[in-house]
Design a protein around this motif. Structure first.
Motif, PDB file in Angstrom:
ATOM      1  N   GLY A 240       0.860  -1.123  -0.008  1.00  0.00           N
ATOM      2  CA  GLY A 240       0.008  -0.118  -0.015  1.00  0.00           C
ATOM      3  C   GLY A 240       0.682   1.416   0.064  1.00  0.00           C
ATOM      4  O   GLY A 240       0.329   2.379   0.006  1.00  0.00           O
ATOM      5  N   ALA A 241       2.057   1.216   0.050  1.00  0.00           N
ATOM      6  CA  ALA A 241       3.008   2.465   0.156  1.00  0.00           C
ATOM      7  C   ALA A 241       2.972   3.002  -1.356  1.00  0.00           C
ATOM      8  O   ALA A 241       3.289   2.294  -2.440  1.00  0.00           O
ATOM      9  CB  ALA A 241       4.283   2.081   0.787  1.00  0.00           C
ATOM     10  N   SER A 242       3.201   4.278  -1.398  1.00  0.00           N
ATOM     11  CA  SER A 242       3.576   4.892  -2.729  1.00  0.00           C
ATOM     12  C   SER A 242       4.689   4.622  -3.086  1.00  0.00           C
ATOM     13  O   SER A 242       5.667   4.348  -2.234  1.00  0.00           O
ATOM     14  CB  SER A 242       2.984   6.567  -2.502  1.00  0.00           C
ATOM     15  OG  SER A 242       3.963   7.231  -1.561  1.00  0.00           O
ATOM     16  N   VAL A 243       5.171   5.335  -4.422  1.00  0.00           N
ATOM     17  CA  VAL A 243       6.697   4.901  -4.629  1.00  0.00           C
ATOM     18  C   VAL A 243       7.642   6.005  -4.078  1.00  0.00           C
ATOM     19  O   VAL A 243       8.637   5.386  -3.729  1.00  0.00           O
ATOM     20  CB  VAL A 243       6.636   5.670  -6.206  1.00  0.00           C
ATOM     21  CG1 VAL A 243       6.081   4.611  -7.226  1.00  0.00           C
ATOM     22  CG2 VAL A 243       6.241   7.078  -6.406  1.00  0.00           C
ATOM     23  N   TRP A 244       7.200   7.191  -3.522  1.00  0.00           N
ATOM     24  CA  TRP A 244       8.281   7.819  -2.613  1.00  0.00           C
ATOM     25  C   TRP A 244       8.270   6.961  -1.126  1.00  0.00           C
ATOM     26  O   TRP A 244       9.586   7.038  -0.615  1.00  0.00           O
ATOM     27  CB  TRP A 244       7.805   9.162  -2.314  1.00  0.00           C
ATOM     28  CG  TRP A 244       6.638   9.684  -1.744  1.00  0.00           C
ATOM     29  CD1 TRP A 244       5.455   9.894  -2.235  1.00  0.00           C
ATOM     30  CD2 TRP A 244       6.273   9.684  -0.393  1.00  0.00           C
ATOM     31  NE1 TRP A 244       4.432  10.153  -1.216  1.00  0.00           N
ATOM     32  CE2 TRP A 244       4.827   9.984  -0.090  1.00  0.00           C
ATOM     33  CE3 TRP A 244       7.009   9.561   0.945  1.00  0.00           C
ATOM     34  CZ2 TRP A 244       4.498  10.295   1.254  1.00  0.00           C
ATOM     35  CZ3 TRP A 244       6.724   9.825   2.107  1.00  0.00           C
ATOM     36  CH2 TRP A 244       5.255  10.214   2.333  1.00  0.00           C
ATOM     37  N   GLU A 245       7.091   6.433  -0.763  1.00  0.00           N
ATOM     38  CA  GLU A 245       7.311   5.960   0.608  1.00  0.00           C
ATOM     39  C   GLU A 245       8.069   4.558   0.536  1.00  0.00           C
ATOM     40  O   GLU A 245       8.825   4.169   1.316  1.00  0.00           O
ATOM     41  CB  GLU A 245       5.848   5.569   1.131  1.00  0.00           C
ATOM     42  CG  GLU A 245       4.969   6.657   1.451  1.00  0.00           C
ATOM     43  CD  GLU A 245       3.425   6.346   1.896  1.00  0.00           C
ATOM     44  OE1 GLU A 245       3.174   6.141   2.893  1.00  0.00           O
ATOM     45  OE2 GLU A 245       2.937   5.451   0.913  1.00  0.00           O
ATOM     46  N   ARG A 246       7.925   3.799  -0.801  1.00  0.00           N
ATOM     47  CA  ARG A 246       8.682   2.507  -0.734  1.00  0.00           C
ATOM     48  C   ARG A 246      10.304   3.022  -0.708  1.00  0.00           C
ATOM     49  O   ARG A 246      10.974   2.493  -0.330  1.00  0.00           O
ATOM     50  CB  ARG A 246       8.515   2.077  -2.027  1.00  0.00           C
ATOM     51  CG  ARG A 246       7.049   1.382  -2.042  1.00  0.00           C
ATOM     52  CD  ARG A 246       6.328   1.116  -3.479  1.00  0.00           C
ATOM     53  NE  ARG A 246       4.948   0.475  -3.355  1.00  0.00           N
ATOM     54  CZ  ARG A 246       4.861  -0.817  -3.421  1.00  0.00           C
ATOM     55  NH1 ARG A 246       5.886  -1.640  -3.760  1.00  0.00           N
ATOM     56  NH2 ARG A 246       3.863  -1.419  -3.479  1.00  0.00           N
TER      57      ARG A 246
END
Length: 445
Positions: A407-413
Motif C-alpha cells: 500500500g505504500a506509494s513510490v516515494w514511501e517505498r
C-alpha cells in the motif's frame, strides 16, 4: 489379480526402455530424488541415433548424462522449471534452459498445454497392492503421468515410502518398469548462517507467535530461523511448505512442531511437496503418518493457504529496487534459481489478515574482488528477472530492520527501502531516487 506377474511382464532393462524415445519427443524426468539416473544414462547412450529430444525436470542434483554426454547440445535440450547448484552450472555452459512458471500452476500447465511423449520417474518398490510411491518428490508428478503417452518407472531401492496426497501410481497405469542399483540419496547439510543472517532471523522470529504455521525457502536464512525457533519459547507450530528443509527438523527435535493450530487444513499433518535436506530429515519423513507429501497445486493453492490461521511465509531474494520490484531468480541475465513458490505465498499472504509474508535479504554482497555492493538497487537495468512485481511486494527485511511496502506509494517505498540499505549506500540511493522521481523533497535525509 497377480500384481507381481503384471510387474514382471512390464519389467525392462534401462536400454530397452530408452528405445521408446524418438527424435523430436518431449521427455519428462522426475525431480530431485525422483531423478531416473539409470534411464538418463541409457538415453544418453543413444545420442547418435536421436535429434531434437527435449527433456524437462527441476532440482536435478546429480550429473545429467544427456547433457554431460552431449556438450554441444546437438541431440538433447534440457529444460528446468527451477534450478539449483548443478543446473546453474549447466546453464552457464548453455546446457540448461529455464522455463518460467508460477509453481502452483505447474500441474495445470501439463494438463492444459503441454505434450509429454515419455514420462520417467524414480519411485519406491511396488507394494503388495500394486502401488509405487513417489516418495519425497511429489510436486507435479501426477499431472505428468495423467498426460504422458508412455509411463516408465525407475524403481529406486533407496527411496523411503512417504504418506501423502496423489503420491502413488498403480502398476496397471504403467507401461514399463526399470530396476537396478542406485547410489545413496543426495544430501544437503544445513548451511551455517553468518551474523547478518542471524540478525535478520531474530527480527522475523520476534514477530512470530505461538501456533504459527510456517513456510520456509531454502538456504542459510531458513536454517538460521529454524535454529532460532528451536531455541525460542514458541510452541505448537505447524508446517505447510513447498520444500521441507533441515530447519523444520531442528524445530521438530526441539518439540515445537504439533500442527494442532491448523484446524480444518490438515490438522496434525506437516504438509510439503518436496523434501530437501539430510538423511536424518529423510528418516524423519519415512513412513511417518504425521507427514503429507502433496502435489504443488494443493500446497501452493491460494485458497488453501488463505485458510491457514497465523500463517508465516519466509523467503529470500537476490535484490530489490527502489520501486519495490523483487528479483529472486537471476543476477542480471545469469539465471540462479526460479520463481518457485515465492510469488504464490506472497499472494496468499494477503488473504488472511493474520498472515505475514517476509522477503529477507542481506543489505549488501561482496564480489570476487572484495568490493562491497548494495542489494537494494536504484532500478533493475541489467536484465534481472522480476520475480515479485512491486504491486505484490510485502514485508522486506534486512539486518537494518523491517519495512512493510504493501500500500505504500513510490516515494514511501523508496524511503522505506533506503532505511533498510547499508548506511554507506544511502546517500547514493537518495540521489538515484531523485533522478527517477520517487523521492519526496520533504523526506528526512
Amino acid at each position: 489379480m497377480n500384481y507381481r506377474e503384471l510387474y514382471n511382464s512390464k519389467l525392462k532393462t534401462p536400454s530397452e526402455a530408452a528405445q521408446v524415445v524418438k527424435s523430436g519427443d518431449w521427455v519428462d524426468f522426475g525431480c530431485y530424488q525422483g531423478f531416473p539416473t539409470l534411464f538418463d544414462e541409457a538415453l544418453a547412450a543413444r545420442k547418435a541415433e536421436l535429434e531434437d529430444v527435449k527433456v524437462r525436470a527441476l532440482l536435478i542434483t546429480k550429473p545429467l548424462q544427456i547433457a554431460e554426454q552431449d556438450p554441444d547440445a546437438e541431440h538433447f535440450t534440457y529444460n528446468s522449471w527451477h534450478m539449483i547448484g548443478y543446473e546453474r552450472k549447466l546453464s552457464d555452459r548453455g546446457l540448461c534452459k529455464f522455463i518460467p512458471m508460477v509453481f502452483r500452476n505447474l500441474p495445470d500447465y501439463y494438463r492444459r498445454f503441454l505434450t509429454v511423449n515419455v514420462a520417467v520417474m524414480g519411485v519406491t518398490p511396488m507394494d503388495e497392492h500394486g502401488y509405487f510411491n513417489m516418495s519425497m518428490s511429489n510436486s507435479h508428478a501426477r499431472a505428468v503421468f495423467d498426460v504422458a503417452d508412455i509411463i516408465i518407472l525407475e524403481v529406486n531401492e533407496k527411496l523411503p515410502f512417504v504418506h501423502g496426497l496423489e503420491n502413488t501410481i498403480h502398476i496397471s497405469e504403467v507401461d514399463m518398469v526399470i530396476e537396478g542399483e542406485h547410489e545413496g540419496l543426495t544430501e544437503f547439510p544445513s548451511i551455517v548462517a553468518g551474523p547478518v543472517e542471524e540478525q535478520i532471523a531474530e527480527s522475523i522470529v520476534d514477530r512470530m507467535t505461538n501456533g504459527a504455521c510456517i513456510q520456509l525457502g531454502v538456504g542459510g536464512m531458513p536454517d538460521a530461523i529454524g535454529k532460532l525457533i528451536a531455541e525460542s519459547e514458541l510452541k505448537d507450530l505447524g508446517i505447510h511448505t513447498e520444500l521441507l528443509v533441515n530447519a523444520y527438523l531442528d524445530m521438530h527435535k526441539a518439540g515445537k512442531i504439533t500442527n494442532l493450530n491448523k484446524h480444518d487444513i490438515m490438522r496434525g499433518k506437516s504438509v510439503f511437496s518436496i523434501a530437501h535436506g539430510t538423511k536424518e530429515l529423510f528418516d524423519w519423513v519415512s513412513d511417518n503418518p504425521s507427514m503429507c507429501c502433496a502435489p504443488i497445486n494443493y500446497v501452493n493453492d491460494l485458497s488453501v493457504i488463505g485458510e491457514i490461521d497465523n500463517f508465516v511465509s519466509i523467503n529470500s531474494c537476490i535484490a530489490v529496487d527502489l520501486f519495490g520490484q523483487i528479483s529472486a531468480e537471476s543476477a542480471g541475465t545469469r539465471h540462479i534459481s526460479g520463481t518457485g513458490g515465492q510469488l504464490d505465498f506472497l499472494t496468499a499472504g494477503f488473504k488472511n489478515p493474520r498472515a505475514q509474508s517476509f522477503i529477507a535479504l542481506p543489505s549488501t554482497y561482496t564480489d570476487k574482488k572484495g568490493n562491497l555492493h548494495s542489494n537494494i538497487k536504484p532500478t533493475f537495468t541489467g536484465g534481472d528477472i522480476i520475480t515479485d512485481p512491486r504491486s505484490q511486494a510485502y514485508t522486506m527485511v534486512t539486518e537494518y530492520g523491517i519495512e512493510n511496502l504493501a500500500g505504500a506509494s513510490v516515494w514511501e517505498r523508496a524511503e522505506k527501502l533506503i532505511n533498510l540499505a547499508h548506511p554507506d549506500f544511502r546517500e547514493e540511493l537518495i540521489e538515484s531516487a531523485k533522478k527517477v522521481n520517487v523521492w519526496r523533497q520533504s523526506n528526512k535525509r
